[in-house]
Design an enzyme around this catalytic site. Structure first.
Site, PDB file in Angstrom:
ATOM      1  N   CYS A 191      36.877  57.126  58.483  1.00 19.62           N
ATOM      2  CA  CYS A 191      37.250  57.648  59.797  1.00 19.62           C
ATOM      3  C   CYS A 191      36.275  58.739  60.259  1.00 19.62           C
ATOM      4  O   CYS A 191      35.148  58.440  60.622  1.00 19.62           O
ATOM      5  CB  CYS A 191      38.697  58.115  59.797  1.00 19.62           C
ATOM      6  SG  CYS A 191      39.392  58.237  61.469  1.00 19.62           S
ATOM      7  N   HIS A 233      41.473  53.523  57.710  1.00 20.45           N
ATOM      8  CA  HIS A 233      41.925  54.371  56.602  1.00 20.45           C
ATOM      9  C   HIS A 233      42.347  53.507  55.409  1.00 20.45           C
ATOM     10  O   HIS A 233      43.528  53.177  55.249  1.00 20.45           O
ATOM     11  CB  HIS A 233      43.096  55.255  57.055  1.00 20.45           C
ATOM     12  CG  HIS A 233      42.673  56.435  57.856  1.00 20.45           C
ATOM     13  ND1 HIS A 233      42.472  57.680  57.300  1.00 20.45           N
ATOM     14  CD2 HIS A 233      42.382  56.544  59.177  1.00 20.45           C
ATOM     15  CE1 HIS A 233      42.091  58.528  58.253  1.00 20.45           C
ATOM     16  NE2 HIS A 233      42.024  57.862  59.401  1.00 20.45           N
ATOM     17  N   GLU A 275      42.655  54.341  52.364  1.00 20.45           N
ATOM     18  CA  GLU A 275      43.404  55.049  51.329  1.00 20.45           C
ATOM     19  C   GLU A 275      44.903  54.734  51.376  1.00 20.45           C
ATOM     20  O   GLU A 275      45.619  54.950  50.388  1.00 20.45           O
ATOM     21  CB  GLU A 275      43.179  56.566  51.427  1.00 20.45           C
ATOM     22  CG  GLU A 275      43.804  57.261  52.619  1.00 20.45           C
ATOM     23  CD  GLU A 275      42.927  57.283  53.862  1.00 20.45           C
ATOM     24  OE1 GLU A 275      43.099  58.199  54.689  1.00 20.45           O
ATOM     25  OE2 GLU A 275      42.085  56.369  54.015  1.00 20.45           O
TER      26      GLU A 275
END
Length: 257
Positions: free
Chosen positions: A113, A221, A223
């Site tokens: 990001c 994202h 994660e």
């Protein structure tokens, strides 16, 4: 066996609107520890506290996280406007030279990001202040309300260059991703290769051409649910493998002992 160290670039926050803190997301540390198999180390991204040289000597690789503040537009030759939003000049002062040093040394990094945008700016590129204001573009920001699951849900396809590094990593030229960003690449920096685009043409996946180390960066994202997501898991696994190789002196300049 000692795990290699991944420096996770932190962000500045005010707790209860009073107490200043450097922080990073728990899910990011979990992805580095559980999927990449590395030791997560939160970095206070402030040149008053750390230097790029110290970080290069301490860590084997770096995760350039997302964050609410944006790269200051002066870093790519433009004047600040309200559309550019909040900024963090201290983080800029660490991450931009850190990216360039890692490219030179072959030291691995993964950009996410804001980190994706930092990589582009570090290599001389520019950013749009607000993607949703451009003709024909989608709103890439997360829903303002709802649960975390709703904010991080998969929202659009990313089409990848056939035969490119991301295609080979994911085993497909199309992947589904979440979307939680306002800014995006305007002009790619020198040696920045764009290999992924959203349906509206917004760049979503890049790497640095000719770099000796791992330089993959994504606008989404990964994660979130990294251990189970079919796109996130191979990305963090490959990053962990690159960090271990660097720590062992393979594929770049090993950090000082």
């Amino acid at each position: 066996m000692t795990r290699p160290i991944v420096g996770i670039i932190g962000n500045q926050y005010l707790i209860n609107d009073q107490y200043p803190a450097h922080a990073g997301g728990t899910m990011t540390s979990e992805a580095i520890s559980d999927v990449a198999g590395c030791l997560p180390l939160l970095v206070p991204a402030d040149p008053r506290l750390v230097s790029v040289e110290e970080l290069l000597d301490t860590c084997d690789g770096f995760l350039l996280t997302g964050g609410r503040p944006n790269v200051h537009p002066e870093e790519y030759g433009e004047a600040w406007t309200e559309a550019h939003g909040d900024h963090d000049r201290a983080r800029d002062a660490i991450t931009l030279p850190l990216v360039r040093a890692c490219v030179e040394r072959g030291q691995p990094f993964l950009g996410i990001c804001r980190g994706f945008q930092e990589v582009n700016v570090a290599m001389g590129g520019t950013l749009y202040p607000e993607i949703r204001d451009l003709p024909g573009r989608m709103n890439h920001r997360m829903p303002p309300d709802g649960t975390l699951e709703e904010k991080f849900e998969l929202r659009h396809l990313v089409t990848l260059t056939e035969g490119g590094v991301f295609h080979r990593l994911f085993g497909s030229t199309e992947v589904m991703t979440n979307s939680l960003h306002g800014q995006g690449i305007k002009t790619p920096g020198k040696r920045i290769v764009i290999e992924g685009h959203a349906p509206d043409g917004t760049p979503e996946a890049i790497h640095v051409e000719g770099a000796k180390g791992f330089t993959l960066s994504v606008q989404w994202h990964p994660e979130w649910d990294a251990a189970n997501d079919p796109v996130s898991r191979p990305l963090f696994t490959a990053f962990g493998e690159a960090v271990r190789a660097f720590a062992a002196g393979v594929g770049g300049m090993r950090r000082s002992a």
